[in-house]
Design a protein around this motif. Structure first.
Motif, PDB file in Angstrom:
ATOM      1  N   ASN A  47       0.844  -1.195   0.000  1.00  0.00           N
ATOM      2  CA  ASN A  47       0.000   0.000   0.000  1.00  0.00           C
ATOM      3  C   ASN A  47       0.881   1.248   0.000  1.00  0.00           C
ATOM      4  O   ASN A  47       1.025   1.926   1.020  1.00  0.00           O
ATOM      5  CB  ASN A  47      -0.908  -0.005   1.231  1.00  0.00           C
ATOM      6  N   LYS A  83     -14.964  -8.861   8.846  1.00  0.00           N
ATOM      7  CA  LYS A  83     -15.327  -7.447   8.813  1.00  0.00           C
ATOM      8  C   LYS A  83     -14.309  -6.590   8.054  1.00  0.00           C
ATOM      9  O   LYS A  83     -14.561  -5.409   7.797  1.00  0.00           O
ATOM     10  CB  LYS A  83     -15.463  -6.921  10.245  1.00  0.00           C
ATOM     11  N   GLY A 115     -13.351  -6.641   4.981  1.00  0.00           N
ATOM     12  CA  GLY A 115     -13.807  -6.193   3.660  1.00  0.00           C
ATOM     13  C   GLY A 115     -14.564  -4.882   3.745  1.00  0.00           C
ATOM     14  O   GLY A 115     -14.350  -3.961   2.939  1.00  0.00           O
ATOM     15  N   GLY A 116     -15.453  -4.770   4.733  1.00  0.00           N
ATOM     16  CA  GLY A 116     -16.203  -3.529   4.921  1.00  0.00           C
ATOM     17  C   GLY A 116     -15.302  -2.380   5.324  1.00  0.00           C
ATOM     18  O   GLY A 116     -15.486  -1.248   4.874  1.00  0.00           O
ATOM     19  N   LYS A 129     -12.126  -2.096   4.533  1.00  0.00           N
ATOM     20  CA  LYS A 129     -11.344  -1.731   3.345  1.00  0.00           C
ATOM     21  C   LYS A 129     -12.149  -0.865   2.393  1.00  0.00           C
ATOM     22  O   LYS A 129     -11.607   0.054   1.751  1.00  0.00           O
ATOM     23  CB  LYS A 129     -10.867  -3.001   2.638  1.00  0.00           C
ATOM     24  N   ALA A 130     -13.445  -1.135   2.300  1.00  0.00           N
ATOM     25  CA  ALA A 130     -14.290  -0.329   1.418  1.00  0.00           C
ATOM     26  C   ALA A 130     -14.397   1.109   1.917  1.00  0.00           C
ATOM     27  O   ALA A 130     -14.453   2.054   1.119  1.00  0.00           O
ATOM     28  CB  ALA A 130     -15.682  -0.961   1.315  1.00  0.00           C
ATOM     29  N   LEU A 131     -14.414   1.291   3.235  1.00  0.00           N
ATOM     30  CA  LEU A 131     -14.504   2.626   3.813  1.00  0.00           C
ATOM     31  C   LEU A 131     -13.154   3.339   3.853  1.00  0.00           C
ATOM     32  O   LEU A 131     -13.083   4.565   3.786  1.00  0.00           O
ATOM     33  CB  LEU A 131     -15.081   2.543   5.229  1.00  0.00           C
ATOM     34  N   HIS A 132     -12.081   2.549   3.978  1.00  0.00           N
ATOM     35  CA  HIS A 132     -10.738   3.122   4.116  1.00  0.00           C
ATOM     36  C   HIS A 132      -9.788   2.396   3.159  1.00  0.00           C
ATOM     37  O   HIS A 132      -8.930   1.619   3.580  1.00  0.00           O
ATOM     38  CB  HIS A 132     -10.247   2.991   5.551  1.00  0.00           C
ATOM     39  N   PRO A 133      -9.913   2.628   1.860  1.00  0.00           N
ATOM     40  CA  PRO A 133      -9.122   1.878   0.872  1.00  0.00           C
ATOM     41  C   PRO A 133      -7.618   2.127   0.959  1.00  0.00           C
ATOM     42  O   PRO A 133      -6.831   1.329   0.440  1.00  0.00           O
ATOM     43  CB  PRO A 133      -9.686   2.365  -0.472  1.00  0.00           C
ATOM     44  N   ASN A 134      -7.194   3.198   1.619  1.00  0.00           N
ATOM     45  CA  ASN A 134      -5.775   3.519   1.667  1.00  0.00           C
ATOM     46  C   ASN A 134      -5.082   3.019   2.934  1.00  0.00           C
ATOM     47  O   ASN A 134      -3.922   3.352   3.177  1.00  0.00           O
ATOM     48  CB  ASN A 134      -5.575   5.037   1.558  1.00  0.00           C
TER      49      ASN A 134
END
Length: 237
Positions: free
Chosen positions: A93, A115, A117-118, A120-125
């Protein structure tokens, strides 16, 4: 604080030393590093000259770490591990941050990982690295940003947030339930019990909470113990 570079050996020398210390063999270290045995031997000698002391005792075909070498190996192995982990995290990253999280094994597989995956969707970085262990985590000596653990809220130097209560209930397989007729809490007083190594007093505390007297725990001369929660569902008594 600036790094005293004159005390820093090259990573080539340190990698040869780490492999030699782990294998207790220059030949095995050479095979791992795709080098010749003489090259590894030269690296070790160069490092010893740099340090001003011997790291190994050479005894014919065997090598053994000196006392000072053992202490140096522990520090160097940890330092190289941190460098490797930091490099891997950066490559995974390069545009975001990294969180090193200590967590219990069963909690990570059964609750946390589903959890991620969720998150990562909110905080992709943000990359989350998980480090599992049963023993309490020490922030002072480990490369951890946070930890999820159970027990008393006694973590010196840490900010603590309550996450959830630990609800404990007895469970068993349907076949054992029918075999032993386990219809009431008192019926467990003579049943064979499985024990979690990290919580050796769990059954004692449960019986005490239910106000049930049990003269011995386990149902066997030596009750079976298990290191992790997720091992227990596969046991058949």
């Amino acid at each position: 604080m600036a790094i005293a570079r004159r005390f820093l050996p090259s990573t080539t020398l340190l990698c040869s030393f780490e492999a030699s210390a782990r294998h207790k063999s220059f030949t095995a270290a050479a095979n791992e590093l795709c080098l010749t045995q003489s090259a590894v031997s030269r690296h070790i000698r160069a490092l010893e000259v740099h340090l001003g002391a011997e790291l190994f005792v050479r005894d014919r075909q065997a090598v053994f770490l000196t006392k000072a070498g053992e202490a140096y190996a522990r520090e160097i192995c940890e330092a190289l591990h941190h460098i490797s982990a930091a490099t891997l995290a950066f490559r995974a990253n390069p545009i975001g941050g990294t969180v090193n999280l200590g967590v219990l094994p069963t909690l990570s597989t059964q609750w946390l990982i589903p959890k991620l995956g969720g998150f990562k969707a909110l905080h992709p970085n943000i990359t989350v690295n998980l480090y599992t262990r049963l023993q309490p985590f020490e922030f002072s000596g480990e490369n951890l940003d946070a930890a999820i653990h159970f027990g008393e809220a006694e973590w010196p130097g840490a900010e603590i947030s309550f996450l959830m209560e630990d609800r404990v209930i007895p469970v068993c397989s349907p076949s054992l339930f029918e075999k032993l007729k386990l219809f009431k809490c008192n019926d467990l007083a003579t049943a064979p019990l499985l024990h979690l190594v990290s919580r050796p007093d769990a059954w004692e505390r449960w019986f005490e909470a239910q106000k049930i007297y049990r003269p011995s725990l386990g149902g066997f001369e030596k009750p079976p113990g298990f290191g992790l929660f997720f091992m227990i569902p596969f046991v058949r008594l």
